[in-house]
Structures are given as structure tokens and as C-alpha cells.
Scaffold this motif. Sequence first.
Motif, short mmCIF file in Angstrom:
data_model
loop_
_atom_site.label_atom_id
_atom_site.label_comp_id
_atom_site.label_asym_id
_atom_site.label_seq_id
_atom_site.Cartn_x
_atom_site.Cartn_y
_atom_site.Cartn_z
N GLY A 287 -0.73 58.58 -1.49
CA GLY A 287 -1.37 57.29 -1.28
C GLY A 287 -1.27 56.45 -2.55
N GLY A 289 -2.78 53.47 -5.18
CA GLY A 289 -4.05 52.90 -5.63
C GLY A 289 -5.26 53.74 -5.24
N GLY A 290 -5.13 55.05 -5.32
CA GLY A 290 -6.25 55.94 -5.04
C GLY A 290 -6.50 56.20 -3.56
N ARG A 291 -5.60 55.64 -2.69
CA ARG A 291 -5.78 55.90 -1.25
C ARG A 291 -5.36 57.32 -0.91
N LYS A 292 -5.80 57.76 0.26
CA LYS A 292 -5.48 59.12 0.69
C LYS A 292 -3.99 59.25 1.00
N MET A 294 -0.63 60.00 3.08
CA MET A 294 -0.36 59.85 4.53
C MET A 294 0.55 60.98 4.97
#
Length: 413
Positions: A287, A289-292, A294
Motif C-alpha cells: 500500500g 502512504g501507509g495504506r494497507k 492490496m
Amino acid sequence: MVKTEPHRRDQGPEVVVGLDIGTTKVCALVAQQQQTGELHVLGIGTAPSEGLNRGVVVNIEKTVASIAQAIEQAEQRSGIRIERVTVGISGDHIRAQQTRSVIAISNPNREISAADVARLLEDARSVALPPDQVILHLIPQEYIVDGQDGITDPVGMSGVRMEARVCVITALVTAVQNLYRCVERVGLQIEHLVLQPLASSYAVLEPEEKEVGVALVDIGGGTTDIAIFDEGVVRYTAVFGIAGRQITDDIRRGLGIITAQAEEIKRTYGHAVQESILHDEVFPIPGIGGRKPMEISKSLLCQIIQPRVEEILEFVLAEIHRAGYLHRLPAGVVLTGGTALLRGIDELAQRLFQLPVKIGFPSARGGLAAEVAHPMYATAVGLVLFGLEQRRRQPKAPKRSLLQRLKAFFEEF
Ligand SMILES: Nc1ncnc2c1ncn2[C@@H]1O[C@H](COP(=O)(O)OP(=O)(O)OP(=O)(O)O)[C@@H](O)[C@H]1O
Ligand SMILES: [Mg+2]
């Protein structure tokens, strides 16, 4: 660039350097021909290219930096101080048109000489061109001697009037000037400027394929280049600006990821045909910017890739149709350029074209030969082969006296 390294020897007349300035990479290939006729690779240098858009230089500084980096690496690896290069050119500014030229045979015994053929080709230069175009290649299609057509080699024949149908390939003056500017800024001299698909054809097509009819399709990063051959002669060329970069861009946009990630998953998991994915696997994408992270499946990725590849191949098919060769290519299509490595692209092309399709790998000998046996290097290898052929054709310049050399020097200015 450092030009005084003591361990580098001068580039002798036997060494040819191909400089492929592509949209995604610049590649300098140093090679010479062995006694056996095989190509011997002495060194190779590559650098990422950031100064081009769809095959054309759009940023001089960045292009100069990429060329300098590739040349420096090639010099280091070959131990040769590079002075002269054979350069490729592409872009959708390239045009091809047909013209006719005619001359009278001057020789009193009416025997046609090689000089007459050269004069006939020179006559084709008078073709009317748009003011912003310059001639790259003059390719004779057939000769007509005293009304008799279909002649491929008129030298030695008798005649009083010789005509030729000539394919004139032209390029945008400013695109050529910018290429020259970049190469000269690196301190190099351009020996030949060659249309890229013509160069690639030298590396991946067999003479028999060119004889019976074949289309070379180089799908790179920024351009797709086509050259159609029949009876051993180039009959048609075309360039359009859709290729591998657009595929990467579709993945980037479709999955909301950065270009480097899109490029990486295209190469690792990409496939051009949905039905031929045997083991559909799921792979993770980190992910941003710190997103989970995918999870994406190969078949979902293929749903993004396939329509774009179909679009590219449909453009190719339209060009083959326009050239009048749809049902006249017994040797089919040879795919090369980096995008030819996309899994399943040959299968998709075969299905769409209804023609045999193969991937073109350039071949060479020497310690680094395995490194260039890759569709991405077809143009660089072809540029070297083109340079070597020109060298063979042009006999060595005769030794001139000092007076003659001085006279020639002043005539040049
Ligand atoms: N294994 C692979 N699968 C899919 N695509 C690939 C693979 N390897 C390379 N490519 C693609 O090939 C392209 C680069 O090809 P190539 O080096 O022939 O282009 P180029 O010469 O720099 O550009 P151009 O000739 O169009 O100006 C890139 O878009 C890259 O993503
Ligand atoms: Mg290329």
C-alpha cells in the motif's frame, strides 16, 4: 566524459558502436566482426532514458546525461574510447513516400554501372518534400530499363534510359537536429542515422524471411515500429506512439499505484491473454502512504493489460492492411522490442493477425553475447550490423597526398 583514460584504446576502423536512444533506455553496444563473419560484442552500456517522449527527444539535458552514462559504461566495459556511433531514429514524425527517378545512361557502350545506379538514387532526392522534413533513406523498390520493369539489380545490363521506383523515408528536421545535438554534446560523431525498425530488422530477420514476405514489429516503451519486407526489400515502414509505457500507465491508473510498482508487476505477473492463464494466482501490492497492502489476481491484471495490447496489435494490423500485405506475409510477423516479452503477446497477435508470429531474439558471439540476446537489444545489435554493412560497401578511402588533403580541407569550408 573522461577521454584521457590511459587503459582505453582508440576506436579503430574495425570497431562499430550502435547507439539506441530509446524512450525507456539508452543502449550503447560496442562490437566488431570476426573473421567468421559473426558479431563479437566487446562491451555494452545502458542507462535509463528520461529525455524522450514517444521516441522523440523532448529534453536535451536529460538525453545528453543518459547517453553520456551509457557511453561511459560501454567504454569501461570494452576498454575502447568511443568516437563514432551509428544512431537509430524513430517517432511518429517519420514519413514514407514513393517517387520515380530517371536518368540517361552516359556510358558510350550503354552498360549500366554502379555509378549510374547511385546517380539514379541521387535523382530521387529532388522529390518534393514538406519543408520541415529531411531524407533519411532512399530505398530502391524496382528498376525499369528501357521500359522493362521488375529488375532488381541493373548493374551490367545494357540500356539507354533507366528508371527506378524509390521509397523515400523522411523525418522531421527538428527531431534529427535534436538527436545530433545530444550526441555531439557528448563529444561523439554520428556515422549513420538509421530508422529504428530497419536497424532491428538487421538483428532479427533471416534473409529467407525477407525474401518470402515478413513484417517486423518492434514494440518498445514509447513507440511501435513496423517494417514490411518482400523479395528481400523494405516495402513499407510505419511508426506510432503507443507501446509498453501505455500498458504500464493503464496498470498504474487502474490499481492506483506508482509507476515503478506498475512496471514491476507488469513484468512479473503480466499476461496478454485471459484464457491462457493456467494458474491464476493472487499477489500482494504494498500500500502507498501507509495504506494497507492490496491483493490482486493475475486475471484481474490481465483485464487491464489485454485491451491495450489488443489496441496496439489492431494498429499494427491496420498498417499491414494499408501496406497491402494482409494476405502476402508467408513468414508472418516477428515481434521484438521489450514489450515482445509480455507473456502471451505472441499468442494474441497470432490470433488477431491469423499469421504465424514469433519473437525475435538478436544473436551475437563473444563474452557478452548472452546479454544482448534479448528483444530489447534488437535495435542496438541491428545498428552495429548496419554500420558494419556500410563499412563493407564503402571501400577504404585511398591514401591522399598532403596537397590533396589540404585541398579537400579547404573545399569543406
Ligand atoms: N518482461 C516484460 N514484460 C512486459 N513488458 C516488458 C518486459 N520487459 C520489458 N518490457 C517493456 O518493454 C518496454 C521497453 O522496451 P524497449 O527497451 O524496447 O523500449 P525503448 O527502446 O526504450 O523505447 P522505444 O523504442 O519505444 O523508444 C518497457 O515499456 C517495458 O515495460
Ligand atoms: Mg527501442
